[in-house]
Design a protein around this motif. Structure first.
Motif, PDB file in Angstrom:
ATOM      1  N   ALA A 126       0.774  -1.255   0.082  1.00 24.28           N
ATOM      2  CA  ALA A 126       0.007  -0.158   0.155  1.00 24.28           C
ATOM      3  C   ALA A 126       0.817   1.203  -0.068  1.00 24.28           C
ATOM      4  O   ALA A 126       0.701   2.388  -0.619  1.00 24.28           O
ATOM      5  N   PHE A 127       1.781   1.384   0.873  1.00 20.58           N
ATOM      6  CA  PHE A 127       2.832   2.452   0.717  1.00 20.58           C
ATOM      7  C   PHE A 127       3.417   2.697  -0.478  1.00 20.58           C
ATOM      8  O   PHE A 127       3.543   3.871  -1.214  1.00 20.58           O
ATOM      9  N   VAL A 128       3.939   1.510  -1.170  1.00 19.30           N
ATOM     10  CA  VAL A 128       4.668   1.558  -2.755  1.00 19.30           C
ATOM     11  C   VAL A 128       3.447   2.163  -3.421  1.00 19.30           C
ATOM     12  O   VAL A 128       3.693   2.989  -4.264  1.00 19.30           O
ATOM     13  N   LYS A 129       2.358   1.856  -3.536  1.00 17.34           N
ATOM     14  CA  LYS A 129       0.946   2.214  -4.338  1.00 17.34           C
ATOM     15  C   LYS A 129       0.907   3.731  -3.998  1.00 17.34           C
ATOM     16  O   LYS A 129       0.673   4.426  -4.987  1.00 17.34           O
ATOM     17  N   LEU A 130       0.995   4.191  -2.942  1.00 17.96           N
ATOM     18  CA  LEU A 130       0.551   5.587  -2.467  1.00 17.96           C
ATOM     19  C   LEU A 130       1.636   6.317  -3.005  1.00 17.96           C
ATOM     20  O   LEU A 130       1.366   7.437  -3.538  1.00 17.96           O
ATOM     21  N   ARG A 131       2.701   5.697  -2.883  1.00 17.41           N
ATOM     22  CA  ARG A 131       4.040   6.414  -3.489  1.00 17.41           C
ATOM     23  C   ARG A 131       3.829   6.687  -4.951  1.00 17.41           C
ATOM     24  O   ARG A 131       4.153   7.801  -5.639  1.00 17.41           O
ATOM     25  N   GLU A 132       3.543   5.648  -5.708  1.00 13.22           N
ATOM     26  CA  GLU A 132       3.170   5.965  -7.215  1.00 13.22           C
ATOM     27  C   GLU A 132       1.987   6.927  -7.540  1.00 13.22           C
ATOM     28  O   GLU A 132       2.068   7.678  -8.426  1.00 13.22           O
ATOM     29  N   MET A 133       0.887   6.815  -6.680  1.00 10.90           N
ATOM     30  CA  MET A 133      -0.185   7.737  -6.818  1.00 10.90           C
ATOM     31  C   MET A 133       0.265   9.081  -6.569  1.00 10.90           C
ATOM     32  O   MET A 133      -0.218  10.223  -7.434  1.00 10.90           O
ATOM     33  N   ILE A 134       1.206   9.281  -5.656  1.00 11.20           N
ATOM     34  CA  ILE A 134       1.448  10.812  -5.490  1.00 11.20           C
ATOM     35  C   ILE A 134       2.339  11.160  -6.434  1.00 11.20           C
ATOM     36  O   ILE A 134       2.327  12.388  -7.215  1.00 11.20           O
ATOM     37  N   ALA A 135       3.283  10.252  -6.988  1.00  9.76           N
ATOM     38  CA  ALA A 135       4.217  10.802  -8.109  1.00  9.76           C
ATOM     39  C   ALA A 135       3.341  11.020  -9.431  1.00  9.76           C
ATOM     40  O   ALA A 135       3.877  12.065 -10.137  1.00  9.76           O
ATOM     41  N   LYS A 136       2.301  10.292  -9.719  1.00  9.65           N
ATOM     42  CA  LYS A 136       1.467  10.536 -10.698  1.00  9.65           C
ATOM     43  C   LYS A 136       0.575  11.654 -10.666  1.00  9.65           C
ATOM     44  O   LYS A 136      -0.241  12.173 -11.410  1.00  9.65           O
ATOM     45  N   GLY A 137       0.250  12.273  -9.407  1.00  3.29           N
ATOM     46  CA  GLY A 137      -0.782  13.321  -9.095  1.00  3.29           C
ATOM     47  C   GLY A 137      -1.877  12.731  -8.766  1.00  3.29           C
ATOM     48  O   GLY A 137      -2.999  13.400  -8.977  1.00  3.29           O
ATOM     49  N   GLU A 138      -2.356  11.481  -8.577  1.00  2.00           N
ATOM     50  CA  GLU A 138      -3.633  10.889  -8.432  1.00  2.00           C
ATOM     51  C   GLU A 138      -4.092  11.001  -6.937  1.00  2.00           C
ATOM     52  O   GLU A 138      -5.313  10.524  -6.734  1.00  2.00           O
ATOM     53  N   ALA A 139      -3.002  10.856  -6.050  1.00  2.00           N
ATOM     54  CA  ALA A 139      -3.603  11.119  -4.620  1.00  2.00           C
ATOM     55  C   ALA A 139      -3.741  12.395  -4.177  1.00  2.00           C
ATOM     56  O   ALA A 139      -2.957  13.207  -3.915  1.00  2.00           O
ATOM     57  N   ASN A 140      -5.157  12.659  -4.453  1.00  3.33           N
ATOM     58  CA  ASN A 140      -5.521  14.126  -4.269  1.00  3.33           C
ATOM     59  C   ASN A 140      -6.746  14.482  -3.381  1.00  3.33           C
ATOM     60  O   ASN A 140      -7.535  15.084  -3.396  1.00  3.33           O
ATOM     61  N   GLY A 141      -6.972  13.390  -2.272  1.00  3.19           N
ATOM     62  CA  GLY A 141      -8.032  13.503  -1.293  1.00  3.19           C
ATOM     63  C   GLY A 141      -7.831  14.783  -0.654  1.00  3.19           C
ATOM     64  O   GLY A 141      -9.253  15.268  -0.290  1.00  3.19           O
ATOM     65  N   TRP A 142      -6.856  15.268  -0.212  1.00  2.00           N
ATOM     66  CA  TRP A 142      -6.982  16.535   0.616  1.00  2.00           C
ATOM     67  C   TRP A 142      -7.617  17.540  -0.303  1.00  2.00           C
ATOM     68  O   TRP A 142      -8.045  18.453   0.152  1.00  2.00           O
ATOM     69  N   LYS A 143      -7.275  17.624  -1.692  1.00  2.00           N
ATOM     70  CA  LYS A 143      -7.985  18.472  -2.460  1.00  2.00           C
ATOM     71  C   LYS A 143      -9.483  18.606  -2.736  1.00  2.00           C
ATOM     72  O   LYS A 143     -10.181  19.351  -2.556  1.00  2.00           O
ATOM     73  N   ARG A 144      -9.871  17.219  -2.653  1.00  2.00           N
ATOM     74  CA  ARG A 144     -11.314  16.734  -2.554  1.00  2.00           C
ATOM     75  C   ARG A 144     -12.034  17.336  -1.481  1.00  2.00           C
ATOM     76  O   ARG A 144     -13.153  17.896  -1.367  1.00  2.00           O
ATOM     77  N   TYR A 145     -11.325  17.082  -0.181  1.00  2.00           N
ATOM     78  CA  TYR A 145     -11.847  17.554   1.183  1.00  2.00           C
ATOM     79  C   TYR A 145     -12.142  18.968   1.126  1.00  2.00           C
ATOM     80  O   TYR A 145     -12.932  19.539   1.557  1.00  2.00           O
ATOM     81  N   ARG A 146     -10.987  19.705   0.521  1.00  2.00           N
ATOM     82  CA  ARG A 146     -11.178  21.284   0.504  1.00  2.00           C
ATOM     83  C   ARG A 146     -12.232  21.708  -0.315  1.00  2.00           C
ATOM     84  O   ARG A 146     -13.063  22.583   0.038  1.00  2.00           O
ATOM     85  N   GLU A 147     -12.504  21.008  -1.541  1.00  2.00           N
ATOM     86  CA  GLU A 147     -13.436  21.403  -2.357  1.00  2.00           C
ATOM     87  C   GLU A 147     -14.877  20.940  -2.046  1.00  2.00           C
ATOM     88  O   GLU A 147     -15.738  21.632  -2.295  1.00  2.00           O
ATOM     89  N   ASN A 148     -14.984  19.999  -1.316  1.00  2.00           N
ATOM     90  CA  ASN A 148     -16.356  19.393  -1.088  1.00  2.00           C
ATOM     91  C   ASN A 148     -16.270  19.546   0.696  1.00  2.00           C
ATOM     92  O   ASN A 148     -16.975  18.632   1.300  1.00  2.00           O
ATOM     93  N   LEU A 149     -15.936  20.510   1.184  1.00  2.00           N
ATOM     94  CA  LEU A 149     -15.883  20.762   2.759  1.00  2.00           C
ATOM     95  C   LEU A 149     -17.204  20.774   3.251  1.00  2.00           C
ATOM     96  O   LEU A 149     -17.491  20.035   4.413  1.00  2.00           O
ATOM     97  N   GLU A 150     -18.327  21.425   2.846  1.00  2.00           N
ATOM     98  CA  GLU A 150     -19.463  21.263   3.201  1.00  2.00           C
ATOM     99  C   GLU A 150     -19.995  19.907   3.342  1.00  2.00           C
ATOM    100  O   GLU A 150     -20.909  19.665   4.062  1.00  2.00           O
ATOM    101  N   TRP A 151     -19.964  19.329   2.193  1.00  2.00           N
ATOM    102  CA  TRP A 151     -20.532  17.751   2.260  1.00  2.00           C
ATOM    103  C   TRP A 151     -19.961  17.060   3.344  1.00  2.00           C
ATOM    104  O   TRP A 151     -20.702  16.086   4.084  1.00  2.00           O
ATOM    105  N   TYR A 152     -18.627  17.226   3.574  1.00  2.00           N
ATOM    106  CA  TYR A 152     -18.074  16.383   4.568  1.00  2.00           C
ATOM    107  C   TYR A 152     -18.465  16.875   6.008  1.00  2.00           C
ATOM    108  O   TYR A 152     -18.657  15.998   6.752  1.00  2.00           O
ATOM    109  N   ARG A 153     -18.619  18.252   6.019  1.00  2.00           N
ATOM    110  CA  ARG A 153     -19.032  18.608   7.288  1.00  2.00           C
ATOM    111  C   ARG A 153     -20.548  18.099   7.757  1.00  2.00           C
ATOM    112  O   ARG A 153     -20.838  17.840   8.897  1.00  2.00           O
TER     113      ARG A 153
END
Length: 170
Positions: A126-153
């Motif tokens: 999983a760590f290796v997969k996450l590293r690959e996702m970060i390098a490709k720009g695919e791990a962007n949950g933090w952006k989704r959280y900011r963009e959909n903050l009202e939904w999460y809240r």
């Protein structure tokens, strides 16, 4: 930007948020047999120092408040790994009234590790997969959280049985 993401994926600091039996698989992952530090994954003590929030075991409503607070204390970019069946569907506690069944309704999860309990080699994968996702720009949950903050809240407020929820009080 590619070089930045690549270098960022090579040095990740992890905060392990253990809420149950998942903690038993972490020490072998950190020791010499599996040695997660060879992948640049280093355990940290506080959310302000961490890039990865690794959540193991079942979550109760009370514990979820601490998870959300810890997640919001982390600096961007930040990544979440859900460890084990409990973070996916409540695991063997699925029928408990107080068990959180789906972690990604409350904070964005970049990657899940399935199983009860996942073995240390699954954690490394999983760590290796996450590293690959970060390098490709695919791990962007933090952006989704900011963009959909009202939904999460709204989801957080519903499970906490409050009218409005703010993890970090002013």
């Amino acid at each position: 930007m590619g070089l930045f993401r690549w270098s960022q994926s090579r040095s990740l600091w992890m905060m392990h948020f253990c809420t149950g039996c998942g903690a038993v698989e972490m020490p072998p992952t950190m020791t010499s047999r599996y040695d997660m530090e060879r992948f640049g994954i280093i355990p940290m003590a506080t959310p302000r120092q961490a890039d990865i929030l690794l959540i193991t075991g079942y979550l109760t409503v009370k514990t979820l408040k601490r998870v959300v607070r810890s997640y919001e204390q982390m600096a961007d970019p930040k990544y979440v790994i859900g460890f084990g069946s409990c973070t996916i569907n409540g695991g063997m506690y699925w029928d408990s009234y107080n068990t959180v069944k789906q972690l990604d309704l409350y904070i964005p999860v970049d990657l899940y590790i399935a199983g009860c309990m996942p073995r240390p080699d699954s954690i490394i994968d999983a760590f290796v997969k996450l590293r690959e996702m970060i390098a490709k720009g695919e791990a962007n949950g933090w952006k989704r959280y900011r963009e959909n903050l009202e939904w999460y809240r709204a989801n957080q407020a519903k499970v906490f049985n409050v009218e409005k929820w703010s993890a970090i009080e002013p």
